[in-house]
Design an enzyme around this catalytic site. Structure first.
Site: not given
Length: 238
Positions: A45-46, A51, A94, A97, A106
């Site tokens: 999850v962001e 994190k 990164h 999707n 990235e």
């Protein structure tokens, strides 16, 4: 992927699936499976706190040489890396999707990322058949730094009554060659995700006009209209 790759050969498709899955093992205990890994890629999850807590825990169990990478699309890599004792072996990786199809990765180098770590991640991306690009640890990196303000500007254009969302989408598809219009893309990505990103950037740089929140976006998210995944966003879905 198998259906696309082996449309005329179901047997080969089955073999492809079996071979791929045989290379994967799964676990619900991250700490128990990182002892002998060379690379840990996080894609949860962001949320910076969540994190950071994960990496702080994994940092205790992984080998000295293990590289940590985050797949975050919007959070600062340096902030996540600071939760560990291996800032020189920490970078952004990164993916886009849907990952099996999109070629771009990235690779994000913080001021503390070693050149060896950076080059290892570039090589890793190439071995996956991806095309890596490098960027400093700036908000949104390359793609989202350009994409998210574009999406927000499309919303503002619609909010002002300058054009309908349908015409804006059609204009960008036929005029700019984009596969999806901005409102279609917003609904596909998830309005809550876009709101989370722009709110985070706005907090970091309140004066930046590109990072100003949108009342229309906030309203839809407040009504739980999050896009395709909830059945309604800017458009309705059956």
């Amino acid at each position: 992927m198998a259906k696309k790759k082996f449309a005329e050969n179901p047997k080969a498709a089955d073999e492809f699936v079996a071979k791929t899955l045989s290379s994967i093992t799964t676990s619900t205990d991250a700490g128990a499976v990182v002892h002998s890994t060379d690379l840990v890629v996080e894609a949860i999850v962001e949320n910076l706190k969540v994190k950071s807590e994960l990496f702080q825990r994994l940092d205790k169990f992984t080998a000295e040489h293990t590289i940590f990478a985050s797949n975050t699309s919007s959070l600062q890599i340096t902030s996540i890396a600071n939760a560990t004792t291996r800032q020189d072996r920490f970078a952004g990786l990164h993916f886009f999707n849907p990952v099996p199809i999109m070629k771009l990765v990235e690779v994000i180098k913080t001021p503390m990322t070693s050149q060896k770590t950076f080059e290892s991640l570039l090589d890793f991306a190439r071995k996956l058949g991806k095309h890596p690009v490098s960027c400093k640890d700036t908000p949104g990196f390359i793609v989202n730094r350009l994409l998210v303000p574009y999406l927000l500007e499309a919303i503002r254009l619609h909010e002002r009554g300058d054009a309908s969302k349908e015409d804006i989408d059609m204009a960008m598809k036929l005029g700019a060659g984009y596969p999806m219009g901005p409102f279609e893309l917003l609904d596909y990505v998830g309005l809550d995700t876009t709101k989370f990103i722009i709110d985070g950037w706005h907090e970091m740089d309140v004066e930046n006009p590109l990072f100003q929140p949108s009342s229309a976006l906030n309203k839809l998210v407040g009504e739980k209209k999050l896009g395709k995944k909830s059945g309604e966003g800017f458009y309705k879905y059956k």
